[in-house]
Design a protein around this motif. Structure first.
Motif, PDB file in Angstrom:
ATOM      1  N   ASP A 132      53.180 -71.285  48.909  1.00 36.85           N
ATOM      2  CA  ASP A 132      52.181 -71.114  47.854  1.00 36.85           C
ATOM      3  C   ASP A 132      51.051 -72.139  47.895  1.00 36.85           C
ATOM      4  N   ILE A 133      50.396 -72.242  49.025  1.00 33.99           N
ATOM      5  CA  ILE A 133      49.140 -72.996  49.105  1.00 33.99           C
ATOM      6  C   ILE A 133      48.056 -72.088  48.512  1.00 33.99           C
ATOM      7  N   GLU A 134      47.386 -72.559  47.466  1.00 31.23           N
ATOM      8  CA  GLU A 134      46.576 -71.644  46.669  1.00 31.23           C
ATOM      9  C   GLU A 134      45.063 -71.826  46.778  1.00 31.23           C
ATOM     10  N   ASP A 135      44.591 -73.007  47.140  1.00 27.43           N
ATOM     11  CA  ASP A 135      43.141 -73.153  47.245  1.00 27.43           C
ATOM     12  C   ASP A 135      42.808 -74.365  48.105  1.00 27.43           C
ATOM     13  N   VAL A 136      41.532 -74.479  48.444  1.00 24.10           N
ATOM     14  CA  VAL A 136      41.079 -75.510  49.368  1.00 24.10           C
ATOM     15  C   VAL A 136      39.632 -75.843  49.046  1.00 24.10           C
ATOM     16  N   THR A 137      39.259 -77.110  49.241  1.00 24.57           N
ATOM     17  CA  THR A 137      37.858 -77.486  49.086  1.00 24.57           C
ATOM     18  C   THR A 137      37.520 -78.599  50.069  1.00 24.57           C
ATOM     19  N   TYR A 138      36.238 -78.699  50.394  1.00 25.97           N
ATOM     20  CA  TYR A 138      35.740 -79.599  51.436  1.00 25.97           C
ATOM     21  C   TYR A 138      34.729 -80.542  50.809  1.00 25.97           C
ATOM     22  N   VAL A 139      34.996 -81.859  50.889  1.00 27.22           N
ATOM     23  CA  VAL A 139      34.132 -82.856  50.257  1.00 27.22           C
ATOM     24  C   VAL A 139      33.914 -84.016  51.222  1.00 27.22           C
ATOM     25  N   ASN A 140      32.663 -84.207  51.654  1.00 30.30           N
ATOM     26  CA  ASN A 140      32.326 -85.347  52.513  1.00 30.30           C
ATOM     27  C   ASN A 140      33.264 -85.465  53.721  1.00 30.30           C
ATOM     28  N   ASN A 141      33.481 -84.342  54.366  1.00 29.54           N
ATOM     29  CA  ASN A 141      34.311 -84.247  55.577  1.00 29.54           C
ATOM     30  C   ASN A 141      35.796 -84.512  55.320  1.00 29.54           C
ATOM     31  N   ILE A 142      36.198 -84.464  54.060  1.00 35.45           N
ATOM     32  CA  ILE A 142      37.608 -84.516  53.695  1.00 35.45           C
ATOM     33  C   ILE A 142      37.989 -83.164  53.106  1.00 35.45           C
ATOM     34  N   VAL A 143      39.163 -82.666  53.482  1.00 34.24           N
ATOM     35  CA  VAL A 143      39.651 -81.396  52.958  1.00 34.24           C
ATOM     36  C   VAL A 143      40.782 -81.668  51.973  1.00 34.24           C
ATOM     37  N   TYR A 144      40.715 -81.020  50.826  1.00 31.10           N
ATOM     38  CA  TYR A 144      41.803 -81.052  49.849  1.00 31.10           C
ATOM     39  C   TYR A 144      42.393 -79.652  49.744  1.00 31.10           C
ATOM     40  N   ALA A 145      43.713 -79.557  49.854  1.00 28.27           N
ATOM     41  CA  ALA A 145      44.407 -78.287  49.686  1.00 28.27           C
ATOM     42  C   ALA A 145      45.331 -78.407  48.474  1.00 28.27           C
ATOM     43  N   LEU A 146      45.511 -77.305  47.758  1.00 29.76           N
ATOM     44  CA  LEU A 146      46.246 -77.312  46.490  1.00 29.76           C
ATOM     45  C   LEU A 146      47.497 -76.456  46.577  1.00 29.76           C
ATOM     46  N   TRP A 147      48.632 -77.060  46.221  1.00 30.71           N
ATOM     47  CA  TRP A 147      49.895 -76.340  46.102  1.00 30.71           C
ATOM     48  C   TRP A 147      50.032 -75.856  44.662  1.00 30.71           C
ATOM     49  N   SER A 148      50.667 -74.713  44.460  1.00 34.47           N
ATOM     50  CA  SER A 148      50.783 -74.131  43.125  1.00 34.47           C
ATOM     51  C   SER A 148      51.599 -74.997  42.168  1.00 34.47           C
ATOM     52  N   HIS A 149      52.319 -75.990  42.679  1.00 39.54           N
ATOM     53  CA  HIS A 149      53.145 -76.865  41.847  1.00 39.54           C
ATOM     54  C   HIS A 149      52.408 -78.132  41.422  1.00 39.54           C
ATOM     55  N   GLY A 150      51.082 -78.152  41.553  1.00 42.15           N
ATOM     56  CA  GLY A 150      50.298 -79.280  41.064  1.00 42.15           C
ATOM     57  C   GLY A 150      50.138 -80.432  42.031  1.00 42.15           C
ATOM     58  N   VAL A 151      50.425 -80.191  43.311  1.00 43.79           N
ATOM     59  CA  VAL A 151      50.293 -81.240  44.330  1.00 43.79           C
ATOM     60  C   VAL A 151      49.031 -80.992  45.163  1.00 43.79           C
ATOM     61  N   LEU A 152      48.286 -82.072  45.400  1.00 44.56           N
ATOM     62  CA  LEU A 152      47.113 -82.020  46.275  1.00 44.56           C
ATOM     63  C   LEU A 152      47.458 -82.634  47.628  1.00 44.56           C
ATOM     64  N   PHE A 153      46.955 -82.037  48.687  1.00 43.26           N
ATOM     65  CA  PHE A 153      47.042 -82.615  50.020  1.00 43.26           C
ATOM     66  C   PHE A 153      45.636 -83.067  50.416  1.00 43.26           C
ATOM     67  N   LYS A 154      45.473 -84.361  50.629  1.00 47.85           N
ATOM     68  CA  LYS A 154      44.192 -84.923  51.061  1.00 47.85           C
ATOM     69  C   LYS A 154      44.242 -85.064  52.587  1.00 47.85           C
ATOM     70  N   LEU A 177      50.602 -82.011  36.706  1.00 45.18           N
ATOM     71  CA  LEU A 177      50.738 -80.558  36.635  1.00 45.18           C
ATOM     72  C   LEU A 177      51.945 -80.111  37.452  1.00 45.18           C
ATOM     73  N   LYS A 178      52.583 -79.027  36.992  1.00 43.42           N
ATOM     74  CA  LYS A 178      53.843 -78.583  37.567  1.00 43.42           C
ATOM     75  C   LYS A 178      53.799 -77.096  37.922  1.00 43.42           C
ATOM     76  N   LYS A 179      54.939 -76.615  38.404  1.00 43.66           N
ATOM     77  CA  LYS A 179      55.095 -75.205  38.756  1.00 43.66           C
ATOM     78  C   LYS A 179      54.724 -74.293  37.590  1.00 43.66           C
ATOM     79  N   GLU A 180      55.080 -74.707  36.359  1.00 41.33           N
ATOM     80  CA  GLU A 180      54.818 -73.883  35.181  1.00 41.33           C
ATOM     81  C   GLU A 180      53.321 -73.711  34.928  1.00 41.33           C
ATOM     82  N   ASN A 181      52.521 -74.701  35.325  1.00 40.22           N
ATOM     83  CA  ASN A 181      51.064 -74.585  35.169  1.00 40.22           C
ATOM     84  C   ASN A 181      50.478 -73.620  36.181  1.00 40.22           C
ATOM     85  N   ASN A 182      51.123 -73.516  37.348  1.00 45.84           N
ATOM     86  CA  ASN A 182      50.688 -72.610  38.422  1.00 45.84           C
ATOM     87  C   ASN A 182      49.237 -72.893  38.802  1.00 45.84           C
ATOM     88  N   THR A 183      49.027 -74.009  39.462  1.00 47.40           N
ATOM     89  CA  THR A 183      47.682 -74.442  39.838  1.00 47.40           C
ATOM     90  C   THR A 183      47.161 -73.583  40.999  1.00 47.40           C
TER      91      THR A 183
END
Length: 255
Positions: free
Chosen positions: A64-86, A103-109
């Protein structure tokens, strides 16, 4: 209803769940099942996968990797359980930092974007808003400070059923599946795809401006949204019956 360009995505992106603009020829996309970045080149005819970049290992069947964004040549990916991968040095030997938020699984990020106004990330929750005494139907967007790696205590904005009475004369269930900010107007664009398929536009202060339904035959599962710096809109949607998803481009108009 009328994209000016449509691309069939590579076969790895059946369950495409997010996208972000890199340059005029490339986007990074992600999909639910595998924690990979998919670096895709677009031209007049094709969307071609140039590189697959793993950024996490998991034994889960569906991560459940749900979204991604690109900032100043760094990529952030979002897990649905509220965890960011930088993910730094993503185009070389990736260095990955896993950042836990309250944020947790119940929030469903499910939604992630960069806000050029506050210079922070925005994270949209599809389910539980995490706010005491708020209705279950209310959804929340939180801000995340990239410098301190802290999530805001209070929501950046709330999305409520009653908002939609102002623009379509009916209350509407809205479960954010993606978020993006227009680079010129700084309006906030959100997709919903659970009960209704559509796109809402809010001003940066959180006031609703418009909502339009999305044709489910055109976009069966719209879950990715981003902009190019000149205001072109890109929406990605899962495909039908196991086919790869599609990427749609819409020109920016000041009309």
């Amino acid at each position: 209803k009328t994209p000016n360009h449509t691309w069939r995505l590579p076969s790895q992106l059946v369950e495409v769940s997010g996208n972000t603009w890199v340059d005029k020829d490339h986007l990074i996309l992600i999909e639910d099942l595998n924690p990979n970045l998919y670096y895709v080149k677009i031209d007049d005819k094709n969307a071609t996968l140039e590189k697959t970049i793993p950024f996490a290992s998991t034994e889960k069947e569906k991560f459940d990797i749900e979204d991604v964004t690109y900032v100043n040549n760094i990529v952030y990916a979002l897990w649905s359980h509220g965890v960011l991968f930088k993910i730094t040095n993503w185009d070389g030997t990736p260095q990955v930092e896993e950042i836990k938020t309250p944020l947790k699984k119940e929030n469903n990020t499910e939604g992630l974007c960069y806000d050029p106004v506050t210079k922070q990330l925005l994270i949209a929750c599809k389910d539980d808003p995490g706010v005491a005494d708020e209705k279950k139907s209310t959804k929340a967007v939180y801000s995340f400070d990239m410098a301190t790696e802290k999530l805001s205590d209070q929501p950046f904005m709330l999305i409520q059923k009653k908002d939609f009475e102002k623009v379509i004369d009916q209350k509407l269930s809205f479960n954010p599946s993606a978020i993006a900010i227009h680079p010129i107007t700084h309006d906030i664009y959100l997709l919903t795809t659970r009960d209704n398929k559509g796109m809402a536009v809010y001003s940066h202060d959180g006031t609703i401006k418009s909502f339009q339904f999305i044709d489910k035959d055109l976009m069966p599962q719209p879950e990715g949204i981003c902009f190019s710096p000149d205001g072109k809109l890109y929406i990605s949607s899962e495909g039908k019956k196991g086919e790869p998803g599609n990427l749609f481009e819409f020109d920016y108009s000041t009309k």
